[in-house]
Design an enzyme around this catalytic site. Sequence first.
Site, mmCIF file in Angstrom:
data_model
loop_
_atom_site.group_PDB
_atom_site.id
_atom_site.type_symbol
_atom_site.label_atom_id
_atom_site.label_comp_id
_atom_site.label_asym_id
_atom_site.label_seq_id
_atom_site.Cartn_x
_atom_site.Cartn_y
_atom_site.Cartn_z
ATOM 1 N N SER A 24 44.080 -9.347 34.584
ATOM 2 C CA SER A 24 45.034 -9.306 35.698
ATOM 3 C C SER A 24 44.347 -9.616 37.008
ATOM 4 O O SER A 24 45.010 -9.984 37.973
ATOM 5 C CB SER A 24 45.626 -7.906 35.874
ATOM 6 O OG SER A 24 46.090 -7.404 34.692
ATOM 7 N N HIS A 72 47.842 -14.997 31.780
ATOM 8 C CA HIS A 72 48.221 -13.653 32.221
ATOM 9 C C HIS A 72 49.655 -13.308 31.840
ATOM 10 O O HIS A 72 50.610 -13.776 32.461
ATOM 11 C CB HIS A 72 48.027 -13.566 33.746
ATOM 12 C CG HIS A 72 48.286 -12.216 34.318
ATOM 13 N ND1 HIS A 72 48.843 -12.008 35.557
ATOM 14 C CD2 HIS A 72 48.053 -10.980 33.811
ATOM 15 C CE1 HIS A 72 48.950 -10.711 35.776
ATOM 16 N NE2 HIS A 72 48.482 -10.075 34.739
ATOM 17 N N GLU A 96 51.268 -16.445 33.579
ATOM 18 C CA GLU A 96 50.532 -17.262 34.546
ATOM 19 C C GLU A 96 49.401 -17.968 33.802
ATOM 20 O O GLU A 96 48.637 -17.321 33.084
ATOM 21 C CB GLU A 96 49.951 -16.382 35.662
ATOM 22 C CG GLU A 96 51.019 -15.787 36.575
ATOM 23 C CD GLU A 96 50.438 -14.894 37.680
ATOM 24 O OE1 GLU A 96 50.817 -15.077 38.844
ATOM 25 O OE2 GLU A 96 49.626 -13.999 37.380
HETATM 26 P P1 NAD Z 1 44.244 -1.188 26.783
HETATM 27 O O1 NAD Z 1 43.200 -0.251 27.203
HETATM 28 O O2 NAD Z 1 45.584 -0.664 26.410
HETATM 29 O O3 NAD Z 1 43.725 -2.060 25.560
HETATM 30 C C1 NAD Z 1 42.462 -2.642 25.514
HETATM 31 C C2 NAD Z 1 42.003 -2.621 24.067
HETATM 32 O O4 NAD Z 1 40.844 -3.417 23.969
HETATM 33 C C3 NAD Z 1 41.645 -1.235 23.556
HETATM 34 O O5 NAD Z 1 42.372 -0.980 22.381
HETATM 35 C C4 NAD Z 1 40.167 -1.327 23.292
HETATM 36 O O6 NAD Z 1 39.747 -0.552 22.159
HETATM 37 C C5 NAD Z 1 40.007 -2.797 23.004
HETATM 38 N N1 NAD Z 1 38.656 -3.321 23.130
HETATM 39 C C6 NAD Z 1 37.589 -2.831 23.765
HETATM 40 N N2 NAD Z 1 36.524 -3.655 23.585
HETATM 41 C C7 NAD Z 1 36.931 -4.678 22.817
HETATM 42 C C8 NAD Z 1 36.294 -5.819 22.273
HETATM 43 N N3 NAD Z 1 35.052 -6.066 22.513
HETATM 44 N N4 NAD Z 1 37.036 -6.657 21.524
HETATM 45 C C9 NAD Z 1 38.331 -6.421 21.303
HETATM 46 N N5 NAD Z 1 38.980 -5.340 21.779
HETATM 47 C C10 NAD Z 1 38.291 -4.483 22.529
HETATM 48 O O7 NAD Z 1 44.363 -2.244 27.978
HETATM 49 P P2 NAD Z 1 45.566 -3.255 28.292
HETATM 50 O O8 NAD Z 1 46.486 -2.607 29.246
HETATM 51 O O9 NAD Z 1 46.089 -3.790 27.031
HETATM 52 O O10 NAD Z 1 44.812 -4.393 29.102
HETATM 53 C C11 NAD Z 1 44.040 -5.383 28.461
HETATM 54 C C12 NAD Z 1 43.836 -6.546 29.398
HETATM 55 O O11 NAD Z 1 45.114 -7.033 29.816
HETATM 56 C C13 NAD Z 1 43.086 -6.214 30.677
HETATM 57 O O12 NAD Z 1 42.305 -7.303 31.044
HETATM 58 C C14 NAD Z 1 44.210 -6.010 31.677
HETATM 59 O O13 NAD Z 1 43.805 -6.246 32.996
HETATM 60 C C15 NAD Z 1 45.191 -7.042 31.220
HETATM 61 N N6 NAD Z 1 46.582 -6.795 31.607
HETATM 62 C C16 NAD Z 1 47.136 -5.555 31.550
HETATM 63 C C17 NAD Z 1 48.456 -5.369 31.916
HETATM 64 C C18 NAD Z 1 49.099 -4.014 31.855
HETATM 65 O O14 NAD Z 1 50.124 -3.804 32.513
HETATM 66 N N7 NAD Z 1 48.574 -3.089 31.078
HETATM 67 C C19 NAD Z 1 49.226 -6.457 32.322
HETATM 68 C C20 NAD Z 1 48.657 -7.732 32.327
HETATM 69 C C21 NAD Z 1 47.335 -7.883 31.970
#
Ligand code: NAD
Length: 652
Positions: free
Chosen positions: A122, A143, A155
């Site tokens: 993000s 994104h 995005e």
């Molecule tokens: P989350 O914490 O829910 O999930 C992340 C997952 O990645 C976890 O299950 C973790 O165990 C796993 N992980 C850790 N190391 C890893 C590896 N080496 N290989 C594979 N998996 C691994 O987080 P999220 O909210 O899903 O966010 C993930 C990404 O998406 C981030 O970059 C975040 O900025 C982006 N994002 C989040 C949102 C949101 O609203 N949550 C929206 C858009 C983008």
Amino acid sequence: MSVDDIERVAVLGAGNMGHGITEVVAIAGYDVVMRDIEQEIVDEGYEDIQWSLEKLSEKGLVDEDADDVMARIDTEVDLETAVEDVDLVIEAAPEQMELKKEIYGELTDFTPEDAILASNTSSLSITEIATATDKPDKVVGMHFFNPPVKMDLVEVIYGEETSDETAETVYDFVESIDKTPIYVRKDVNGFVVNSVLGPFGDEAGWMVSADEATIREADATMVHERGYPMGPFELGDLTGIDIGYHVRKEAGKPVPPIVEEKVEADELGQKTGKGYYDYEDGDGADYGHEDVSEDFDWLRIEGRMVNEAAKLIGNDVATPDAIDTGMRLGAGFPEGPCRRADKIGLDAVLEKLETLYEETEAERYRPADYLVELVNNGHTGEDAGQGFYEYGGDDGDREYRTLNVLEEGEVLAIELDRPERMNALNEDLMDEIEHVLDNADLDEVRVATFEGAGDRAFCAGADIGGFAGAKPWERGTITSMFETVNDFPKPTIAKIDGFCLGGGHELALACDLRVATEDSEFGFPEINLGLLPGGGGTQRTMRMIGEARAKELVFRGERISAERAENWGLINRAVDADEFDDVCAEFVDDIVEGPPVALDYAKKVMNRGEDASLEAALTMESQSFGLLLSTEDVLEGTSAFAEDRDPEFEGK
Ligand code: NAD
């Protein structure tokens, strides 16, 4: 590589975003492998997908059985096995640069040479992530918004080294999974949506901190007067006040005192039970219409968002269209800031920013060069013929923003295209519908059809937010679109799949024929808002289904099923979703193959006759009958009948 080369996709991370992205990609028909660091986490993500798919399936929102979709998803813990034969990796691991770099370093070794590496980050720099690989041209931002299954926007972000081929392939891929991509051509902090959204909460925070408004006034005015889905403080409570706080601190930007106070008091919003509103002992975000304030200076907030948009355009990060699409789909804005600014007038926006900048010398008000340039060139918006967008005259080719003309020829197929607002009617959409019909080639068109984009609604009403700011005397024009549809000289058909409510229902009633899926729902909820259906709904409904049923619909404001609508004579057919397209096509074909002149006359006589005395109506009918006798179509119709063949009507 092009999108056609993508068959197998790996999603890294089974968390919030990862499992949602996996689900969306699998629904679109791709083979996906979802990888996380522990089997337990992958299993949990897998179960979440299963649960969600069953819900979608129950609502008829996926065509396949949940099991068939699940069969395309593999789970994996070992990274090498997960990615060794994939064409695209979508990384959704935690938001930490070091971790991401470590992952991309490993991906360099394990993925096929051609594979594209996309990050769902993000806020991190795509350029920096790409330095961890030896193929930065294949690294790109992708994104998604939360939750991926529901949110339509993605995005597509360029890092400095990202190749056009990579970005274009990912753009096409996003379309292939039924989402809407926008290009973000440089990986500026916040990309497009979060950059433009920043001032929404920030400026409201400064205004309240300076006692120029209350929290309730700000939220109520932005929602009820300006049409935003949520007030800035309500939104802060939902996303977490600390999130915006840290983003601003890290970017070295000043933070409004009220935000600082909340963070210090650990009142971070819904997650702590208290933020700007009290969610434990109070009623949460309980502002209402009574809190709307005429004095609330909403242009400060909107002006700053427009300024952010202008910076992005001036820096070649995104086009006005991409920004507006992004804000509508990614943030639920009623219309994009560029379009809105063109209506307000860019000179007024610039003046507001300049005044604030002179008064405060705060950097946040410094007008963007691009905005100044537009105004200096006289491009001050719609009234001037050009602003962020160019506005052609009323004839000529016009680019529609809120609808699509799917077919133009014998069938004029119009798709209302505001799926993020359930295709609700706003000023632009009504104006564009009129424009399409007014400019239709009547020598060519034999039937016009209306349908709604997306899978939820034909049209769920009028966009209340969009009208709320209008003064009563400005609203008189709302009905002209319905009359234009009603009076269109060719037969019209509403193809209804989903909600058909309020103004949408009136649009359908202004059409000649209505075919709906069985799951569709009909109603006039206006009464619940203290309104009445103002687009012909009270009158057309009475004439169509009689007083008792019409009054039930209008007075009670309750929805009825398609089955009841069919029984009541409100629609022509309620059909199974599987048969919907075929039945619509049969209706369309019958009309397209029918005699155009006779159909035009039939429509006119039936529409006008309804409001005339029986005697006058019968006279109209017999005169039309007489006129038709002299047409070539009658000759063709009668000869074809005699020769036992299908007639070919020319409309003469
Ligand atoms: P989350 O914490 O829910 O999930 C992340 C997952 O990645 C976890 O299950 C973790 O165990 C796993 N992980 C850790 N190391 C890893 C590896 N080496 N290989 C594979 N998996 C691994 O987080 P999220 O909210 O899903 O966010 C993930 C990404 O998406 C981030 O970059 C975040 O900025 C982006 N994002 C989040 C949102 C949101 O609203 N949550 C929206 C858009 C983008």
